[in-house]
Enzyme design. Sequence first.
Site, mmCIF file in Angstrom:
data_model
loop_
_atom_site.group_PDB
_atom_site.id
_atom_site.type_symbol
_atom_site.label_atom_id
_atom_site.label_comp_id
_atom_site.label_asym_id
_atom_site.label_seq_id
_atom_site.Cartn_x
_atom_site.Cartn_y
_atom_site.Cartn_z
ATOM 1 N N SER A 284 0.812 -1.225 0.000
ATOM 2 C CA SER A 284 0.000 0.000 0.000
ATOM 3 C C SER A 284 0.844 1.272 0.000
ATOM 4 O O SER A 284 0.301 2.373 -0.029
ATOM 5 C CB SER A 284 -0.925 0.005 1.225
ATOM 6 O OG SER A 284 -0.149 0.035 2.410
ATOM 7 N N SER A 285 2.148 1.149 0.042
ATOM 8 C CA SER A 285 3.000 2.330 0.189
ATOM 9 C C SER A 285 4.434 1.992 -0.223
ATOM 10 O O SER A 285 4.797 0.816 -0.343
ATOM 11 C CB SER A 285 2.966 2.742 1.681
ATOM 12 O OG SER A 285 3.925 3.737 1.965
ATOM 13 N N GLY A 286 5.215 3.026 -0.473
ATOM 14 C CA GLY A 286 6.670 2.907 -0.603
ATOM 15 C C GLY A 286 7.182 1.820 -1.539
ATOM 16 O O GLY A 286 6.773 1.710 -2.700
ATOM 17 N N SER B 66 15.271 -6.977 3.791
ATOM 18 C CA SER B 66 16.002 -6.669 5.018
ATOM 19 C C SER B 66 16.216 -5.161 5.055
ATOM 20 O O SER B 66 15.298 -4.381 4.812
ATOM 21 C CB SER B 66 17.321 -7.439 5.026
ATOM 22 O OG SER B 66 18.094 -7.075 6.136
ATOM 23 N N TYR C 220 14.096 -2.593 16.057
ATOM 24 C CA TYR C 220 14.043 -2.679 14.592
ATOM 25 C C TYR C 220 15.258 -3.439 14.056
ATOM 26 O O TYR C 220 15.129 -4.363 13.256
ATOM 27 C CB TYR C 220 13.965 -1.273 13.973
ATOM 28 C CG TYR C 220 13.983 -1.303 12.458
ATOM 29 C CD1 TYR C 220 12.913 -1.858 11.753
ATOM 30 C CD2 TYR C 220 15.056 -0.799 11.725
ATOM 31 C CE1 TYR C 220 12.923 -1.910 10.360
ATOM 32 C CE2 TYR C 220 15.070 -0.846 10.337
ATOM 33 C CZ TYR C 220 14.008 -1.404 9.664
ATOM 34 O OH TYR C 220 14.016 -1.451 8.289
ATOM 35 N N LYS D 230 15.709 -7.019 11.795
ATOM 36 C CA LYS D 230 16.353 -7.133 10.476
ATOM 37 C C LYS D 230 17.592 -8.035 10.537
ATOM 38 O O LYS D 230 17.906 -8.717 9.571
ATOM 39 C CB LYS D 230 16.688 -5.742 9.918
ATOM 40 C CG LYS D 230 15.434 -4.916 9.571
ATOM 41 C CD LYS D 230 14.551 -5.588 8.526
ATOM 42 C CE LYS D 230 13.381 -4.731 8.102
ATOM 43 N NZ LYS D 230 12.505 -5.363 7.090
ATOM 44 N N THR E 138 10.294 6.892 1.498
ATOM 45 C CA THR E 138 8.966 6.239 1.551
ATOM 46 C C THR E 138 8.243 6.735 2.806
ATOM 47 O O THR E 138 8.714 7.658 3.478
ATOM 48 C CB THR E 138 9.113 4.703 1.674
ATOM 49 O OG1 THR E 138 9.726 4.426 2.948
ATOM 50 C CG2 THR E 138 9.967 4.109 0.566
HETATM 51 N N1 LIG Z 1 12.463 3.276 3.599
HETATM 52 C C1 LIG Z 1 13.650 2.911 4.036
HETATM 53 O O1 LIG Z 1 14.578 3.742 4.203
HETATM 54 C C2 LIG Z 1 13.927 1.444 4.290
HETATM 55 C C3 LIG Z 1 15.254 1.062 4.497
HETATM 56 C C4 LIG Z 1 15.552 -0.261 4.731
HETATM 57 C C5 LIG Z 1 14.539 -1.208 4.778
HETATM 58 N N2 LIG Z 1 13.235 -0.841 4.583
HETATM 59 C C6 LIG Z 1 12.206 -1.888 4.650
HETATM 60 O O2 LIG Z 1 11.402 -1.829 3.493
HETATM 61 C C7 LIG Z 1 10.116 -2.395 3.793
HETATM 62 C C8 LIG Z 1 9.032 -1.481 3.233
HETATM 63 O O3 LIG Z 1 9.079 -0.232 3.892
HETATM 64 P P1 LIG Z 1 8.847 1.169 3.142
HETATM 65 O O4 LIG Z 1 10.099 1.938 3.252
HETATM 66 O O5 LIG Z 1 8.221 0.961 1.819
HETATM 67 O O6 LIG Z 1 7.828 1.828 4.201
HETATM 68 P P2 LIG Z 1 6.295 2.271 4.070
HETATM 69 O O7 LIG Z 1 6.143 3.205 2.927
HETATM 70 O O8 LIG Z 1 5.912 2.731 5.433
HETATM 71 O O9 LIG Z 1 5.534 0.898 3.735
HETATM 72 C C9 LIG Z 1 5.387 -0.112 4.685
HETATM 73 C C10 LIG Z 1 4.360 -1.122 4.177
HETATM 74 O O10 LIG Z 1 4.258 -2.181 5.147
HETATM 75 C C11 LIG Z 1 2.893 -2.434 5.361
HETATM 76 N N3 LIG Z 1 2.626 -3.003 6.671
HETATM 77 C C12 LIG Z 1 3.017 -2.550 7.885
HETATM 78 N N4 LIG Z 1 2.485 -3.327 8.854
HETATM 79 C C13 LIG Z 1 1.756 -4.303 8.218
HETATM 80 C C14 LIG Z 1 0.964 -5.389 8.652
HETATM 81 N N5 LIG Z 1 0.787 -5.663 9.970
HETATM 82 N N6 LIG Z 1 0.357 -6.175 7.730
HETATM 83 C C15 LIG Z 1 0.517 -5.904 6.405
HETATM 84 N N7 LIG Z 1 1.235 -4.891 5.927
HETATM 85 C C16 LIG Z 1 1.842 -4.104 6.834
HETATM 86 C C17 LIG Z 1 2.203 -1.080 5.189
HETATM 87 O O11 LIG Z 1 0.844 -1.288 4.818
HETATM 88 P P3 LIG Z 1 -0.444 -0.994 5.740
HETATM 89 O O12 LIG Z 1 -0.072 0.041 6.759
HETATM 90 O O13 LIG Z 1 -1.491 -0.544 4.758
HETATM 91 O O14 LIG Z 1 -0.771 -2.338 6.323
HETATM 92 C C18 LIG Z 1 2.990 -0.501 4.003
HETATM 93 O O15 LIG Z 1 2.429 -0.933 2.785
HETATM 94 C C19 LIG Z 1 10.078 -2.589 5.308
HETATM 95 O O16 LIG Z 1 10.288 -3.952 5.613
HETATM 96 C C20 LIG Z 1 11.250 -1.730 5.800
HETATM 97 O O17 LIG Z 1 11.793 -2.228 7.009
HETATM 98 C C21 LIG Z 1 12.919 0.464 4.339
#
Ligand SMILES: NC(=O)c1ccc[n+]([C@@H]2O[C@H](COP(=O)([O-])OP(=O)(O)OC[C@H]3O[C@@H](n4cnc5c(N)ncnc54)[C@H](OP(=O)(O)O)[C@@H]3O)[C@@H](O)[C@H]2O)c1
Length: 273
Positions: free
Chosen positions: A12-14, A132, A146, A150, A181
């Site tokens: 739904s995001s990012g 990760s 967090y 990871k 994101t």
């Molecule tokens: N952005 C960064 O800098 C970064 C860096 C390293 C790793 N990551 C990893 O990348 C992944 C995606 O994060 P993002 O950056 O795209 O963040 P984001 O934009 O906040 O997206 C997070 C997604 O996870 C979903 N989510 C959270 N809790 C959930 C649940 N209980 N059931 C189902 N879906 C759930 C949210 O959907 P709903 O709220 O609609 O359920 C949303 O679609 C994560 O695992 C994060 O740890 C991100």
Amino acid sequence: MKKKVVLITGASSGIGKQTALDLLAAGYTVYGGARRVNAMSEITAAGGHALSLDVTVDASMQAAVTHVLEIEGRIDVLVNNAGYGLYGAVEDISMEVARKQVDTNIFGLARMTQLVLPGMREQGSGRIINISSIGGTVHTPMGAWYHGTKFFVEGFTSTMRLEVEDRGIYMVLVAPGIIDTGFGDVLGEEITRNSGNGPYADLVAKMINAAQNPSPSLKGSHPKVISDAIRRGIEDAKPRTIYRAGKFGYLLPLMRRILPHRAFDWMMKTAIR
Ligand SMILES: NC(=O)c1ccc[n+]([C@@H]2O[C@H](COP(=O)([O-])OP(=O)(O)OC[C@H]3O[C@@H](n4cnc5c(N)ncnc54)[C@H](OP(=O)(O)O)[C@@H]3O)[C@@H](O)[C@H]2O)c1
């Protein structure tokens, strides 16, 4: 040839949303899952499918996987992307709040993996892409829960590689650096709620200041760089065990490897002064 079927959690995001849209454009059959189904309208408009999915609820995960298998007969790729950053001081965070982080980032990923494995094993092929983070190698202040999740994802995925690769199933890690994101907003809400007024409030204020007034060199990469890495994990004939991409995605893990612990700690502390 039949299109490959991909199930992406957290679409739904990012990163998850970007990956769903890019894979649809590349001709895959894509199912995206998240709690906010309405936020996946771009995916359905592009020809994908949106599923209500909460990775902390077993029945929800079972229903999502069963639904895809009933309609498509197979799942070729699972992208375990759903997750968030529980930030705050360990002293301040209740076990109940920590459990939600573990339920989402660890048990959600593990259970989704378990649910798709029988089908992949029977068909003799499949790829499980676990998202990760640079946070699976390096550590930042206030991120113990967090980072713990990871670090787990990296150990779990590597161990599973020894278990399932001989059955035609590839386990792939994708480790994003800093990506632009919704992640930062959730992190900011978490750290403020958990530790904004506690004994570590001074550290929280510094971190929020660093996050809200980043130097241009700290601005995150576009989620497309991670979507491209995920696609390589799906399409490379023999995928790498880990794909790193995005701002600081290579540099920080490299520094973590070559610097002594305390030198790395000093660098992280200095970055938020
Ligand atoms: N952005 C960064 O800098 C970064 C860096 C390293 C790793 N990551 C990893 O990348 C992944 C995606 O994060 P993002 O950056 O795209 O963040 P984001 O934009 O906040 O997206 C997070 C997604 O996870 C979903 N989510 C959270 N809790 C959930 C649940 N209980 N059931 C189902 N879906 C759930 C949210 O959907 P709903 O709220 O609609 O359920 C949303 O679609 C994560 O695992 C994060 O740890 C991100």
